[in-house]
Each structure stands twice: as structure tokens, then as C-alpha cells.
Design an enzyme around this catalytic site. Structure first.
Site, PDB file in Angstrom:
ATOM      1  N   CYS A  39       0.804  -1.224   0.000  1.00  0.00           N
ATOM      2  CA  CYS A  39       0.000   0.000   0.000  1.00  0.00           C
ATOM      3  C   CYS A  39       0.838   1.276   0.000  1.00  0.00           C
ATOM      4  O   CYS A  39       0.305   2.361  -0.253  1.00  0.00           O
ATOM      5  CB  CYS A  39      -0.947   0.007   1.203  1.00  0.00           C
TER       6      CYS A  39
ATOM      7  N   HIS B 180      -3.205   6.924   2.143  1.00  0.00           N
ATOM      8  CA  HIS B 180      -3.657   5.622   1.658  1.00  0.00           C
ATOM      9  C   HIS B 180      -5.035   5.322   2.228  1.00  0.00           C
ATOM     10  O   HIS B 180      -5.275   5.464   3.427  1.00  0.00           O
ATOM     11  CB  HIS B 180      -2.662   4.544   2.075  1.00  0.00           C
TER      12      HIS B 180
ATOM     13  N   ASN C   6     -10.336  -0.145  -0.496  1.00  0.00           N
ATOM     14  CA  ASN C   6      -8.878  -0.044  -0.404  1.00  0.00           C
ATOM     15  C   ASN C   6      -8.290  -0.654  -1.670  1.00  0.00           C
ATOM     16  O   ASN C   6      -8.310  -1.874  -1.851  1.00  0.00           O
ATOM     17  CB  ASN C   6      -8.399  -0.792   0.847  1.00  0.00           C
TER      18      ASN C   6
END
Length: 346
Positions: free
Chosen positions: A118, A258, A288
């Protein structure tokens, strides 16, 4: 008389684009096949919808579309290099980036993958900025793309509720630090002692060298939620604060972190003393998307007016490795194409 050395070249954001698959999966659909509910998912993650690739699609397909849109945004036909942030490549070998570069018609340019999960997009930005600073490239296409739907356990309600597939991209060009869009500063870090908190246990050389077949579930993504939450808030907050202090900004106008979980975003904002309107969030709409999350959030914020030219922005990410990183810039004036098939309504 000693000549004044030339100012170092800066990497400047010149184009931005994003892409997601066509198939939307809302919380009610997950609730029909898993022990969960729309309320359970929204209250714990803030996510209402995510998108998944169709059978036969792959990470490169999303990366190519995002890359095309970033080039179009910049009014550019090509780039001198391509850096792809992904932890779900089309196959373990070779890297996916050269295939993406070829499909974009970039020719025989350097192209390679970066895997920092990520945090991958921030790591890729820093890598591309280095290529520009050294004169290796004038324009670098940076893409973050992941298809985590391909590595999630079908019955894991936690990970399936969180992750979606998507890609985002920026085109960087050589320029001057004084320009809007110049990447002013980076902060990067890792903590390998905590690698087991976010991982796919099987499929790599360590498991394969045993010559033993791994259980099917060991080929799926695992995450230890509680410690990951604490590390994510700590690392993104501290990394962002370093850049704020070094830039002497006081507070940034916008934080684009993020898109892991709405509670993590809120906690980072609280740690930094930021108001809700300063923390960009779009995970409710796309979930996500791992390495794609920061550029997708940027594209979303530009198209709906939350991010405007002149805003002082910090990008920050946290992911497996453990890894974290941040970048600071003043946002430029860029045309960004909205995603045509995405129903933004609740």
C-alpha cells in the site's frame, strides 16, 4: 570566479488519471454470501462499494487505462520510463511494467515494478523523481495498480469487505522546485521485523524451497488488523509531520493518505490536528485499492473540487513490509477525466 552550480532538477506532476473495473460490488451483495451486513462493514471500515476485475482481466489492464488517462491529462504522447507499483503482478515473472509500457506504445523505455504494497505509489514516486533528478529521464509515468480480489480468501469477510481493484497514475516531468506540482520532499521507511502482520504466506521462494505443497489458504492475503491499525496511524502521522515541519507549512491544506479504513484516516487527521475537510477520503466509493489508492483519491478529489490548484498537499501511505512513506507538493492546475462508469451516488 567559481560558477554557481545549477539548481537540481525537480520532478513535477504534469498529468493524472485513474481507472477501476466495471463490476461494482456493494455491501449488500457481500452480505448475501458472507456473515456480514452493510451496517457492519460501513461502521468498521467506512466502505460502501468496491470494484473487481472480470474473469480474464489482470492488473496490467487497469494500469494501461490509468496510464493512458495520465498521459492525456498531461497532453503527452509518451514517457521516457515507466515505474509500476503493484503487489499483484500479472505473473510472478517477468515484471508487469514492461508489458504495460509496450501496450501504451512507449517503445523500448526502462520499465520496472516496485512492490511496497500500500506504500507502493509513494515509493514509485520517489524512484521516478530520482530518475529525473539524475537526468536519466525527462518524463516518467508512475502507475499504482492492484487487483487484490485475486488473492483474497473467498470466505474472509474482513478482507473481502475492505479491498477493491483499481489503478491510478501520474506523469512526472523534469522542472523546477518553484513550479506548482514539484515534488518538494520525501520521507520513506520500513520495519521488516513486522513483516508477518501483512502477508501472503505461500508462493515465494521460502515456501517453494521446502518442496511441500502449501494449504490453499496460505496463498491468500492475511492481515492482523489491530496491530496494523496502530502501526498505520503512528507511521503515517509521524511521516507526514516530518514533511510539514521541513516545509514549515504549519498544517497542509490537504492530506491524501492511503485509503485503508475510515477510522485510520480519522485517527491520522486527529493526530495531525486536521479538520475532516482537510483529509481526502474516497474509500467509501472504491474500497482499499492498495497501490492505486492514493492516485485514485487524488483524481477523485480533483474532479469533485476538493483539491484545487495551490493547495499544499502531503501524500502518505502505509503498507506491508512494513513500509511507509510521504511526499509533499503544491497542487498544480491539471485537467482530470472523471471515471465514466462509476456511480458516485450513495
Amino acid at each position: 570566479m567559481t560558477a554557481t552550480p545549477p539548481a537540481p532538477r525537480a520532478a513535477v506532476v504534469a498529468g493524472l488519471g485513474g481507472w477501476i473495473p466495471h463490476r461494482a460490488v456493494d455491501n449488500d451483495e457481500l452480505a448475501r454470501i458472507l456473515d456480514t451486513s452493510d451496517t457492519w462493514i460501513r461502521t468498521r471500515t467506512g466502505i460502501r462499494r468496491r470494484y473487481t476485475i472480470a474473469p480474464g482481466e489482470a492488473t496490467s489492464d487497469l494500469a494501461v487505462e490509468a496510464g493512458r488517462r495520465a498521459l492525456k491529462s498531461a497532453g503527452a504522447a509518451d514517457a521516457d520510463a515507466l515505474v509500476l507499483a503493484t503487489s499483484t503482478p500479472d505473473q510472478p515473472c517477468p515484471a508487469t511494467a514492461p508489458q504495460v509500457a509496450a501496450r501504451l506504445g512507449l517503445g523500448p523505455v526502462p520499465a520496472f515494478d516496485v512492490n511496497a504494497v500500500c506504500t507502493g505509489f509513494v515509493y514509485a514516486l520517489a524512484t521516478a523523481a530520482g530518475l529525473i533528478a539524475t537526468g536519466t529521464a525527462e518524463r516518467v509515468l508512475v502507475i499504482g495498480a492492484d487487483t487484490f480480489s485475486t488473492i483474497l480468501a473467498p470466505d474472509d469477510r474482513t478482507t473481502r469487505a475492505i479491498f477493491g481493484d483499481g489503478a491510478g497514475a501520474v506523469l512526472l516531468r523534469a522542472g523546477d522546485r518553484s513550479e506548482p506540482g514539484a515534488l518538494l520532499d520525501f520521507d520513506l521507511g520500513s520495519e521488516g521485523e513486522q513483516a508477518e502482520l501483512i502477508q501472503v504466506p505461500a508462493g515465494g521462494s521460502r515456501q517453494r524451497s521446502t518442496k511441500l505443497a502449501a494449504p490453499a489458504r496460505d496463498h491468500c492475503f492475511t492481515m492482523q488488523g489491530r496491530p496494523v491499525f496502530m502501526h498505520a496511524v503512528l507511521r503515517m502521522s509521524a511521516s507526514t509531520q516530518k514533511l510539514i515541519d521541513r516545509q514549515e507549512w504549519g498544517t497542509p491544506d490537504k492530506l491524501v493518505a492511503h485509503q485503508a479504513n475510515i477510522r485510520i484516516l480519522n485517527a491520522v487527521g486527529d493526530q495531525l490536528g486536521l479538520g475532516e475537510e482537510q483529509v481526502v477520503a474516497n474509500l467509501d466509493r472504491v474500497g482499499n485499492t492498495v497501490a492505486g489508492s492514493i492516485p485514485l483519491a487524488l483524481a477523485d478529489a480533483v474532479t469533485d473540487g476538493r483539491l484545487t490548484p495551490g493547495d499544499r498537499v502531503v501524500l502518505t501511505g502505509f503498507g506491508g513490509g512494513l513500509t511507509w512513506g510521504s511526499a509533499a507538493l503544491v497542487w498544480p492546475d491539471l485537467p482530470v477525466e472523471a471515471l465514466p462508469h462509476q456511480p458516485w451516488a450513495a
